[in-house]
Design an enzyme around this catalytic site. Sequence first.
Site, PDB file in Angstrom:
ATOM      1  CD  GLU A 158      63.344  69.140  45.941  1.00  0.00           C
ATOM      2  OE1 GLU A 158      64.076  70.039  46.357  1.00  0.00           O
ATOM      3  OE2 GLU A 158      62.521  68.564  46.670  1.00  0.00           O
ATOM      4  CE  LYS A 211      63.870  63.456  49.744  1.00  0.00           C
ATOM      5  NZ  LYS A 211      62.684  63.342  48.882  1.00  0.00           N
ATOM      6  CB  THR A 222      55.746  74.079  49.151  1.00  0.00           C
ATOM      7  OG1 THR A 222      55.545  74.474  47.808  1.00  0.00           O
ATOM      8  CG2 THR A 222      54.833  72.913  49.480  1.00  0.00           C
ATOM      9  CB  ILE A 233      58.435  58.647  57.147  1.00  0.00           C
ATOM     10  CG1 ILE A 233      57.430  58.427  56.018  1.00  0.00           C
ATOM     11  CG2 ILE A 233      58.677  57.365  57.929  1.00  0.00           C
ATOM     12  CD1 ILE A 233      57.892  57.393  54.966  1.00  0.00           C
TER      13      ILE A 233
HETATM   14  N1  NDP Z   1      58.119  70.543  48.838  1.00  0.00           N
HETATM   15  C1  NDP Z   1      58.302  69.421  49.513  1.00  0.00           C
HETATM   16  O1  NDP Z   1      57.435  68.533  49.530  1.00  0.00           O
HETATM   17  C2  NDP Z   1      59.545  69.212  50.286  1.00  0.00           C
HETATM   18  C3  NDP Z   1      60.609  70.074  50.218  1.00  0.00           C
HETATM   19  N2  NDP Z   1      61.738  69.838  50.946  1.00  0.00           N
HETATM   20  C4  NDP Z   1      62.838  70.786  50.892  1.00  0.00           C
HETATM   21  O2  NDP Z   1      62.434  71.992  51.529  1.00  0.00           O
HETATM   22  C5  NDP Z   1      63.065  73.097  50.907  1.00  0.00           C
HETATM   23  C6  NDP Z   1      62.021  74.084  50.419  1.00  0.00           C
HETATM   24  O3  NDP Z   1      61.187  73.453  49.506  1.00  0.00           O
HETATM   25  P1  NDP Z   1      59.836  74.175  48.987  1.00  0.00           P
HETATM   26  O4  NDP Z   1      59.163  74.858  50.102  1.00  0.00           O
HETATM   27  O5  NDP Z   1      59.112  73.128  48.222  1.00  0.00           O
HETATM   28  O6  NDP Z   1      60.443  75.239  47.978  1.00  0.00           O
HETATM   29  P2  NDP Z   1      59.736  76.525  47.355  1.00  0.00           P
HETATM   30  O7  NDP Z   1      60.401  76.768  46.047  1.00  0.00           O
HETATM   31  O8  NDP Z   1      58.260  76.378  47.391  1.00  0.00           O
HETATM   32  O9  NDP Z   1      60.126  77.694  48.372  1.00  0.00           O
HETATM   33  C7  NDP Z   1      61.408  78.235  48.462  1.00  0.00           C
HETATM   34  C8  NDP Z   1      61.344  79.523  49.266  1.00  0.00           C
HETATM   35  O10 NDP Z   1      62.654  80.021  49.457  1.00  0.00           O
HETATM   36  C9  NDP Z   1      62.762  81.351  48.976  1.00  0.00           C
HETATM   37  N3  NDP Z   1      64.077  81.474  48.351  1.00  0.00           N
HETATM   38  C10 NDP Z   1      64.644  80.627  47.457  1.00  0.00           C
HETATM   39  N4  NDP Z   1      65.879  81.071  47.117  1.00  0.00           N
HETATM   40  C11 NDP Z   1      66.081  82.192  47.814  1.00  0.00           C
HETATM   41  C12 NDP Z   1      67.157  83.128  47.912  1.00  0.00           C
HETATM   42  N5  NDP Z   1      68.288  82.962  47.207  1.00  0.00           N
HETATM   43  N6  NDP Z   1      67.024  84.178  48.746  1.00  0.00           N
HETATM   44  C13 NDP Z   1      65.899  84.365  49.457  1.00  0.00           C
HETATM   45  N7  NDP Z   1      64.845  83.524  49.436  1.00  0.00           N
HETATM   46  C14 NDP Z   1      64.939  82.466  48.621  1.00  0.00           C
HETATM   47  C15 NDP Z   1      61.636  81.540  47.971  1.00  0.00           C
HETATM   48  O11 NDP Z   1      61.264  82.898  47.943  1.00  0.00           O
HETATM   49  P3  NDP Z   1      60.018  83.432  47.041  1.00  0.00           P
HETATM   50  O12 NDP Z   1      58.804  82.809  47.670  1.00  0.00           O
HETATM   51  O13 NDP Z   1      60.022  84.902  47.182  1.00  0.00           O
HETATM   52  O14 NDP Z   1      60.280  82.930  45.657  1.00  0.00           O
HETATM   53  C16 NDP Z   1      60.559  80.639  48.587  1.00  0.00           C
HETATM   54  O15 NDP Z   1      59.824  81.353  49.557  1.00  0.00           O
HETATM   55  C17 NDP Z   1      63.962  72.513  49.801  1.00  0.00           C
HETATM   56  O16 NDP Z   1      65.243  72.283  50.328  1.00  0.00           O
HETATM   57  C18 NDP Z   1      63.282  71.185  49.503  1.00  0.00           C
HETATM   58  O17 NDP Z   1      64.168  70.235  48.975  1.00  0.00           O
HETATM   59  C19 NDP Z   1      61.876  68.738  51.767  1.00  0.00           C
HETATM   60  C20 NDP Z   1      60.869  67.845  51.877  1.00  0.00           C
HETATM   61  C21 NDP Z   1      59.627  67.982  51.114  1.00  0.00           C
HETATM   62  N1  LIG Z   2      60.681  66.780  45.740  1.00  0.00           N
HETATM   63  C1  LIG Z   2      60.708  65.934  46.876  1.00  0.00           C
HETATM   64  C2  LIG Z   2      60.094  66.649  48.033  1.00  0.00           C
HETATM   65  C3  LIG Z   2      60.380  65.976  49.326  1.00  0.00           C
HETATM   66  O1  LIG Z   2      61.497  65.713  49.699  1.00  0.00           O
HETATM   67  C4  LIG Z   2      59.925  64.671  46.610  1.00  0.00           C
HETATM   68  O2  LIG Z   2      59.177  64.649  45.629  1.00  0.00           O
HETATM   69  O3  LIG Z   2      60.090  63.701  47.368  1.00  0.00           O
END
Ligand code: NDP
Ligand SMILES: N[C@@H](CC=O)C(=O)O
Length: 420
Positions: free
Chosen positions: A191, A206, A15, A137
């Site tokens: 998450e 957080k 994402t 934010i």
């Molecule tokens: N979603 C949100 O609104 C927010 C998220 N965050 C933080 O951002 C981070 C990412 O979140 P998000 O994008 O939602 O997560 P996703 O689960 O959507 O994406 C995670 C990505 O990391 C890759 N990945 C995970 N584990 C491994 C591994 N062991 N080796 C290689 N690649 C890996 C996955 O690969 P593949 O695609 O192949 O599965 C995927 O592309 C997290 O720390 C989350 O807490 C922070 C603020 C807001």
């Molecule tokens: N899972 C988290 C993503 C952003 O940090 C949330 O819902 O706030």
Amino acid sequence: MSAGVIKVGLLGLGTVGGGVIKTIRSQQEKLAQRLGKRIEIVKALVRDSEKERAVQVDPALLTTDFEDVLKSDVDIVVEVMGGVEPTYDYVRALIEKGCHVVTANKELLAKRGPELVDLANQHQVHLAYEASVAGGIPILSVLRQFLRTNDIQGVRGILNGTTNFILTKMEAEQLSYQEVLKQAQELGYAEADPRSDVEGFDAMYKLYILAQLVYGESLPLADVVRKGIADLSAGHIRIASELGYRIKLIAQAQKAEQGIRLSVQPTVLPIAHPLAQIQDAFNAVQLSGNIVGDLLFTGRGAGELPTASAVVEDLAYLLTQPFTPHPVWTEKNAAAQLEQGQDERVLCYLEGSCIAATPDRVLHFLREAGVNVTKLKVQFDLGGVLRAGLIVTGIREEHEQVLKSDFGLSVRCFPLIESA
Ligand SMILES: NC(=O)C1=CN([C@@H]2O[C@H](COP(=O)(O)OP(=O)(O)OC[C@H]3O[C@@H](n4cnc5c(N)ncnc54)[C@H](OP(=O)(O)O)[C@@H]3O)[C@@H](O)[C@H]2O)C=CC1
Ligand SMILES: N[C@@H](CC=O)C(=O)O
């Protein structure tokens, strides 16, 4: 750094990673003007390179082997894969190689932040993490740059978008908890393991980071009071609403002479309270400085583009700044923790058979026990179930035990915040 190009590696392309690519593409001209160089994504680490993605990328950029990122000539790495293992090892190796790191990973920072901050200082690289707290934010930059002279007594806020979205939909659309959680996952708010959201871990991570910035210290995570929303029912939400309140998952940091207290718990607020007005996946941070007075920051706390906004702003900002050492992160031990006051008002929710527990008998017991009831709402359903919401002071664990054992009631008490 190569002339004319800044080479960026991504750890993760889900994402947030997808949002980062979209943002760099859509804002490329603006970024190039500001930085004097173009940003180029040169590697993206994923788990499954065959997976269909929301954003089109050259398949040659994708790798499932971290060594490919480490060996490449990236200047900066954006860590958006989440979790602590193997992420910590990857981030550590990159910092040791001299790479700047931008991360959105609050769990990593709350569990290994003190070591990573030290390591980044040792290797004189930037460690930037604006996206880790409250999504879009820009609260951390404000705290770091513009609220350093003020004394800040307390901070409170809504720091998890998923749970705020769930509570909003459960109240407004009478949807079940499971239905709304599924929607939050589809919208990219939750998450990878949504228990982190609904059990209050994500908001706790957080809050830990906020405390490091506000107070220059935090508590070990085991000493943070943490309760989630997983056991909240439609009955809790309805009775709170009938009494003129709304339930929110409130994260709160307070400081006193003895130390700091950090808590994340479902809390009731009067409906007119600014935090009660924060709906859907929005977040809010409310604080008060001795010079500036009251401040409220609000915006989208989760999702692809709001989070990518924080990541890309962080990335662009650090590229315009010389390295300066990051203030060290410390943890004060548990003995410094403050207890919640016993005589604060709480909303006490009672549910059970109205044969054993008539409102008169329950009120009589509470009065005799010295519990002061200031507001009461009682509902009976056709099956003979009593649901009552009471605003009380002075209720203690032993009173709750009697309500359970002698009256056969289930009891749930929520802390109550009165004023803005
Ligand atoms: N979603 C949100 O609104 C927010 C998220 N965050 C933080 O951002 C981070 C990412 O979140 P998000 O994008 O939602 O997560 P996703 O689960 O959507 O994406 C995670 C990505 O990391 C890759 N990945 C995970 N584990 C491994 C591994 N062991 N080796 C290689 N690649 C890996 C996955 O690969 P593949 O695609 O192949 O599965 C995927 O592309 C997290 O720390 C989350 O807490 C922070 C603020 C807001
Ligand atoms: N899972 C988290 C993503 C952003 O940090 C949330 O819902 O706030």
